[in-house]
Design a protein around this motif. Structure first.
Motif, PDB file in Angstrom:
ATOM      1  N   ALA A 138     -59.107-103.303  48.760  1.00 45.93           N
ATOM      2  CA  ALA A 138     -59.595-102.640  49.971  1.00 45.93           C
ATOM      3  C   ALA A 138     -60.550-101.518  49.580  1.00 45.93           C
ATOM      4  O   ALA A 138     -60.386-100.887  48.530  1.00 45.93           O
ATOM      5  N   GLY A 139     -61.546-101.273  50.419  1.00 44.83           N
ATOM      6  CA  GLY A 139     -62.494-100.207  50.120  1.00 44.83           C
ATOM      7  C   GLY A 139     -61.874 -98.826  50.238  1.00 44.83           C
ATOM      8  O   GLY A 139     -62.182 -97.924  49.466  1.00 44.83           O
ATOM      9  N   SER A 140     -60.971 -98.655  51.194  1.00 45.35           N
ATOM     10  CA  SER A 140     -60.312 -97.358  51.391  1.00 45.35           C
ATOM     11  C   SER A 140     -59.099 -97.248  50.477  1.00 45.35           C
ATOM     12  O   SER A 140     -58.499 -98.255  50.088  1.00 45.35           O
ATOM     13  N   THR A 141     -58.738 -96.021  50.143  1.00 43.51           N
ATOM     14  CA  THR A 141     -57.596 -95.788  49.261  1.00 43.51           C
ATOM     15  C   THR A 141     -56.542 -94.938  49.953  1.00 43.51           C
ATOM     16  O   THR A 141     -56.818 -94.261  50.946  1.00 43.51           O
ATOM     17  N   LEU A 142     -55.328 -94.986  49.420  1.00 44.01           N
ATOM     18  CA  LEU A 142     -54.255 -94.080  49.810  1.00 44.01           C
ATOM     19  C   LEU A 142     -54.059 -93.089  48.674  1.00 44.01           C
ATOM     20  O   LEU A 142     -54.855 -93.063  47.728  1.00 44.01           O
ATOM     21  N   GLN A 143     -52.997 -92.305  48.725  1.00 40.08           N
ATOM     22  CA  GLN A 143     -52.809 -91.314  47.682  1.00 40.08           C
ATOM     23  C   GLN A 143     -51.337 -90.985  47.493  1.00 40.08           C
ATOM     24  O   GLN A 143     -50.531 -91.144  48.413  1.00 40.08           O
ATOM     25  N   ILE A 144     -51.005 -90.583  46.272  1.00 42.52           N
ATOM     26  CA  ILE A 144     -49.686 -90.027  45.999  1.00 42.52           C
ATOM     27  C   ILE A 144     -49.899 -88.648  45.391  1.00 42.52           C
ATOM     28  O   ILE A 144     -50.994 -88.336  44.891  1.00 42.52           O
ATOM     29  N   ILE A 145     -48.878 -87.807  45.436  1.00 44.55           N
ATOM     30  CA  ILE A 145     -49.002 -86.416  44.997  1.00 44.55           C
ATOM     31  C   ILE A 145     -48.238 -86.227  43.695  1.00 44.55           C
ATOM     32  O   ILE A 145     -47.079 -86.634  43.570  1.00 44.55           O
ATOM     33  N   ASP A 146     -48.905 -85.626  42.709  1.00 42.89           N
ATOM     34  CA  ASP A 146     -48.241 -85.285  41.452  1.00 42.89           C
ATOM     35  C   ASP A 146     -47.314 -84.105  41.721  1.00 42.89           C
ATOM     36  O   ASP A 146     -47.757 -83.014  42.084  1.00 42.89           O
ATOM     37  N   ARG A 147     -46.007 -84.321  41.529  1.00 48.15           N
ATOM     38  CA  ARG A 147     -45.028 -83.300  41.885  1.00 48.15           C
ATOM     39  C   ARG A 147     -45.214 -82.016  41.076  1.00 48.15           C
ATOM     40  O   ARG A 147     -44.973 -80.911  41.579  1.00 48.15           O
ATOM     41  N   SER A 148     -45.642 -82.126  39.823  1.00 45.32           N
ATOM     42  CA  SER A 148     -45.751 -80.941  38.968  1.00 45.32           C
ATOM     43  C   SER A 148     -47.018 -80.133  39.222  1.00 45.32           C
ATOM     44  O   SER A 148     -46.996 -78.908  39.187  1.00 45.32           O
ATOM     45  N   THR A 149     -48.139 -80.814  39.503  1.00 50.78           N
ATOM     46  CA  THR A 149     -49.415 -80.104  39.665  1.00 50.78           C
ATOM     47  C   THR A 149     -49.905 -80.054  41.107  1.00 50.78           C
ATOM     48  O   THR A 149     -50.784 -79.262  41.431  1.00 50.78           O
ATOM     49  N   GLY A 150     -49.355 -80.917  41.955  1.00 51.67           N
ATOM     50  CA  GLY A 150     -49.838 -80.980  43.334  1.00 51.67           C
ATOM     51  C   GLY A 150     -51.119 -81.763  43.484  1.00 51.67           C
ATOM     52  O   GLY A 150     -51.679 -81.850  44.588  1.00 51.67           O
ATOM     53  N   GLU A 151     -51.599 -82.349  42.400  1.00 48.28           N
ATOM     54  CA  GLU A 151     -52.837 -83.119  42.437  1.00 48.28           C
ATOM     55  C   GLU A 151     -52.657 -84.402  43.260  1.00 48.28           C
ATOM     56  O   GLU A 151     -51.615 -85.058  43.182  1.00 48.28           O
ATOM     57  N   LYS A 152     -53.686 -84.769  44.010  1.00 45.68           N
ATOM     58  CA  LYS A 152     -53.660 -86.004  44.798  1.00 45.68           C
ATOM     59  C   LYS A 152     -54.252 -87.132  43.958  1.00 45.68           C
ATOM     60  O   LYS A 152     -55.415 -87.079  43.558  1.00 45.68           O
ATOM     61  N   ILE A 153     -53.444 -88.139  43.684  1.00 52.70           N
ATOM     62  CA  ILE A 153     -53.854 -89.257  42.839  1.00 52.70           C
ATOM     63  C   ILE A 153     -54.162 -90.456  43.728  1.00 52.70           C
ATOM     64  O   ILE A 153     -53.315 -90.863  44.529  1.00 52.70           O
ATOM     65  N   PRO A 154     -55.365 -91.038  43.620  1.00 53.35           N
ATOM     66  CA  PRO A 154     -55.699 -92.182  44.495  1.00 53.35           C
ATOM     67  C   PRO A 154     -54.868 -93.414  44.167  1.00 53.35           C
ATOM     68  O   PRO A 154     -54.544 -93.678  43.008  1.00 53.35           O
ATOM     69  N   ALA A 155     -54.519 -94.157  45.205  1.00 58.37           N
ATOM     70  CA  ALA A 155     -53.805 -95.429  45.057  1.00 58.37           C
ATOM     71  C   ALA A 155     -54.679 -96.515  45.671  1.00 58.37           C
ATOM     72  O   ALA A 155     -55.093 -96.414  46.838  1.00 58.37           O
ATOM     73  N   TYR A 156     -54.972 -97.553  44.887  1.00 56.27           N
ATOM     74  CA  TYR A 156     -55.881 -98.614  45.300  1.00 56.27           C
ATOM     75  C   TYR A 156     -55.072 -99.775  45.890  1.00 56.27           C
ATOM     76  O   TYR A 156     -54.042-100.158  45.341  1.00 56.27           O
ATOM     77  N   PRO A 184     -52.880 -95.424  59.253  1.00 56.68           N
ATOM     78  CA  PRO A 184     -51.647 -94.717  59.626  1.00 56.68           C
ATOM     79  C   PRO A 184     -50.978 -93.982  58.462  1.00 56.68           C
ATOM     80  O   PRO A 184     -50.276 -92.992  58.681  1.00 56.68           O
ATOM     81  N   LEU A 185     -51.192 -94.471  57.222  1.00 51.59           N
ATOM     82  CA  LEU A 185     -50.540 -93.845  56.065  1.00 51.59           C
ATOM     83  C   LEU A 185     -51.447 -92.847  55.340  1.00 51.59           C
ATOM     84  O   LEU A 185     -51.089 -92.349  54.273  1.00 51.59           O
ATOM     85  N   ARG A 186     -52.612 -92.564  55.913  1.00 50.45           N
ATOM     86  CA  ARG A 186     -53.574 -91.723  55.203  1.00 50.45           C
ATOM     87  C   ARG A 186     -53.037 -90.312  54.960  1.00 50.45           C
ATOM     88  O   ARG A 186     -53.415 -89.653  53.992  1.00 50.45           O
ATOM     89  N   ASN A 187     -52.171 -89.813  55.850  1.00 55.71           N
ATOM     90  CA  ASN A 187     -51.616 -88.460  55.706  1.00 55.71           C
ATOM     91  C   ASN A 187     -50.170 -88.484  55.222  1.00 55.71           C
ATOM     92  O   ASN A 187     -49.508 -87.436  55.200  1.00 55.71           O
ATOM     93  N   TYR A 188     -49.665 -89.677  54.856  1.00 57.66           N
ATOM     94  CA  TYR A 188     -48.274 -89.775  54.424  1.00 57.66           C
ATOM     95  C   TYR A 188     -48.138 -89.168  53.025  1.00 57.66           C
ATOM     96  O   TYR A 188     -48.891 -89.500  52.117  1.00 57.66           O
ATOM     97  N   GLN A 189     -47.208 -88.245  52.850  1.00 57.06           N
ATOM     98  CA  GLN A 189     -47.024 -87.570  51.576  1.00 57.06           C
ATOM     99  C   GLN A 189     -45.868 -88.212  50.812  1.00 57.06           C
ATOM    100  O   GLN A 189     -44.745 -88.267  51.303  1.00 57.06           O
ATOM    101  N   CYS A 190     -46.168 -88.685  49.615  1.00 63.19           N
ATOM    102  CA  CYS A 190     -45.126 -89.261  48.765  1.00 63.19           C
ATOM    103  C   CYS A 190     -45.438 -88.912  47.320  1.00 63.19           C
ATOM    104  O   CYS A 190     -46.572 -88.569  46.971  1.00 63.19           O
ATOM    105  N   PHE A 191     -44.388 -88.990  46.484  1.00 67.41           N
ATOM    106  CA  PHE A 191     -44.529 -88.584  45.088  1.00 67.41           C
ATOM    107  C   PHE A 191     -44.395 -89.755  44.118  1.00 67.41           C
ATOM    108  O   PHE A 191     -44.556 -89.574  42.914  1.00 67.41           O
ATOM    109  N   HIS A 192     -44.071 -90.916  44.633  1.00 67.52           N
ATOM    110  CA  HIS A 192     -43.890 -92.083  43.771  1.00 67.52           C
ATOM    111  C   HIS A 192     -44.614 -93.280  44.376  1.00 67.52           C
ATOM    112  O   HIS A 192     -44.633 -93.454  45.606  1.00 67.52           O
ATOM    113  N   LEU A 193     -45.198 -94.105  43.521  1.00 70.60           N
ATOM    114  CA  LEU A 193     -45.883 -95.307  43.982  1.00 70.60           C
ATOM    115  C   LEU A 193     -44.912 -96.254  44.683  1.00 70.60           C
ATOM    116  O   LEU A 193     -45.278 -96.922  45.645  1.00 70.60           O
TER     117      LEU A 193
END
Length: 515
Positions: free
Chosen positions: A143-161, A266-275
């Motif tokens: 998909a062209g658009s991505t989702l994201q997960i949050i690195d619990r230690s740094t708070g960095e947003k990591i893209p999920a394809y 719908p999941l674009r703002n969903y916050q999670c820490f694990h894939l």
């Protein structure tokens, strides 16, 4: 009012535009505009439904808007905007309506807006609908658009394809998120999709991305070796879509847009820490998509798949495909290749050659022109490790590598007990490097004599010397050799007779016996 139907009827009968102008009473510019607009929109013949009012609205929609007091629409702009990522007709109508109200004009209703755009866009939609057979094709794409997960230690947003696979016949789909789009995850996604569908289609249709296609030739694309091996294992065929031809895999392209709206948005703002957590949310929404009823046909994706398509899929192999990755490398002068900063040996004959490498989780195989020339257990841990097979080394390198105290002791045991004592004495009385140099000289000397001769000389050496050396051993060997040669000479010498004196003449010569 322009009589568009009459103008086109005469034009399609081959009447000249000058004659049409005289016959209908319209100017030549008006006749020309009607004919040109009809050509542009693909009108090549008339039928009973194409009445004059219908043709006037179809050919000149912008005039109708002005005449009826509606705010006109730039349909060419609308069409170009729709080609942009995530832009929908609903969004464009909203922007058009806002602009119309700001200018004090009346906007078209959304339904009318869509109908009018459909008439305009007809010229772009000259495509042939392809009816897929059940179980024939699985179309795959990222998909062209991505989702994201949050690195619990740094708070960095990591893209999920997001990977999407669709069966065009039933529109049954599979969706999963990954942290990258590399070859390994590309193959894992395919494996999961096939297991989700419970079978294998005849053909896979991917895009021409590098994880699947090495070179996108028009006639015969060159597949990534790992992808080709995967297809062979599952007994399916890979047919990449043509470059810049998304309609070659229209089902998955449509699914990408639909899933982008129904899952990714719908999941674009969903916050999670694990894939795993993100994928669990995706699977729940995917289940809703696959089980909801179609709007224009009976049943749902899942129902159509289970009742009409699943039985046409080929059976999955009994064991899952063992993931492999292919790379290329050049054999270095030390007859090793570098793979992920580890070093593996190949036969020295292939120095400077380019080889193919097949990597699995625990094994590395090296191929030259499709022939396997080496295999190693995959190294892990500290970088820079070497895996060397002595059979891959030149003879002189192998001898140097095997020249160590342990191997020299084993060699001495093959000669005899005296040589074993002598070698042990050398190793004990000298540092290892010096001892190995001495032993190297000793072994060179031993090549000129038999084991028995060496053992006998060494026994003598140990008896006559309290500090035995190789040079003394050489003297003993040479003396023994001379003794042996002298002994042979004595044995071979013939005994002499009284009459055997060379050129001395005997009594017979002088005729004594002739009396």
């Amino acid at each position: 009012m322009v009589n568009c139907r009459k103008i086109l009827e005469l034009y399609f009968e081959g009447v000249s535009q000058r004659t049409i102008s005289s016959s209908t009473g319209h100017s030549r510019n008006t006749v020309s505009n009607v004919v040109q607009r009809a050509k542009k929109l693909g009108v090549e013949s008339l039928n009973d439904t194409m009445t004059n009012p219908w043709l006037e609205v179809f050919l000149f929609p912008e005039k109708q808007a002005v005449e009826k007091g509606y705010f006109p629409v730039d349909w060419e702009k609308v069409h170009k905007e729709l080609q942009k990522k995530n832009v929908t007709l609903a969004l464009l109508h909203h922007e058009y309506a806002m602009e119309a109200r700001d200018g004090g004009k009346i906007p078209y209703a959304y339904r009318t807006f869509c109908e009018n755009y459909g008439k305009y866009a007809k010229k772009y939609k000259l495509t042939m609908p392809i009816r897929r057979k059940p179980g024939e094709v699985m179309e795959v794409d990222w998909a062209g658009s991505t989702l994201q997960i949050i690195d619990r230690s740094t708070g960095e947003k990591i893209p999920a394809y997001v990977f999407i696979a669709t069966l065009p016949y039933s529109q049954f789909s599979y969706v999963e998120a990954f942290l990258d789009m590399k070859s390994a995850n590309w193959l894992i996604a395919h494996i999961h999709a096939l297991e989700y569908f419970g079978g294998v289609p005849e053909t896979l249709v991917p895009d021409n991305l590098k994880t699947g296609v090495t070179k996108a030739h028009r006639e015969e694309p060159l597949l990534n070796e790992a992808y080709r091996e995967f297809a062979d294992y599952y007994r399916t065929v890979i047919v990449p879509s043509r470059v810049r031809r998304p309609k070659d895999k229209a089902s998955v392209e449509g699914a990408v847009g639909y899933i982008s709206r129904q899952i990714i948005a719908p999941l674009r703002n969903y916050q999670c820490f694990h894939l795993e957590d993100l994928n669990q949310q995706i699977f729940e929404k995917l289940e809703e998509i696959n089980t909801i009823d179609f709007q224009k046909r009976p049943g749902s994706r899942k129902k159509v798949f289970e009742e009409e398509e699943k039985s046409y899929l080929q059976q999955l192999p009994q064991t899952r495909y063992k993931l492999a990755e292919w790379k290329t490398a050049k054999v270095q002068l030390n007859y090793h290749i570098q793979v992920e900063r580890m070093y593996y040996s190949v036969p020295y004959d292939y120095v400077r050659e380019n080889v193919d490498i097949r990597l699995t989780t625990d094994l590395i195989e090296v191929y030259f022109k499709e022939v396997r020339i080496a295999s190693h257990k995959r190294l892990n841990g500290e970088i820079g490790q070497f895996s060397t097979n002595t059979d891959h080394m030149p003879d002189n390198h192998r001898l140097y590598l095997e020249h160590n105290p342990e191997n020299n002791r084993k060699w001495a045991e093959t000669i005899g007990p005296s040589m074993t004592r002598f070698v042990s004495n050398i190793l004990e009385m000298n540092v290892e490097k010096k001892a190995l140099n001495i032993l190297s000289t000793l072994r060179n000397v031993s090549t000129k004599y038999t084991n028995k001769e060496i053992e006998t000389a060494t026994e003598t050496l140990l008896e006559i010397s309290t500090n035995p050396t190789v040079s003394v051993l050489k003297s003993v060997l040479e003396r023994n050799k001379k003794k042996k040669q002298n002994k042979k000479t004595d044995i071979n010498r013939q005994p002499t007779t009284s009459e055997d004196y060379g050129f001395v003449r005997g009594a017979k010569y002088f005729g004594r016996n002739n009396k």
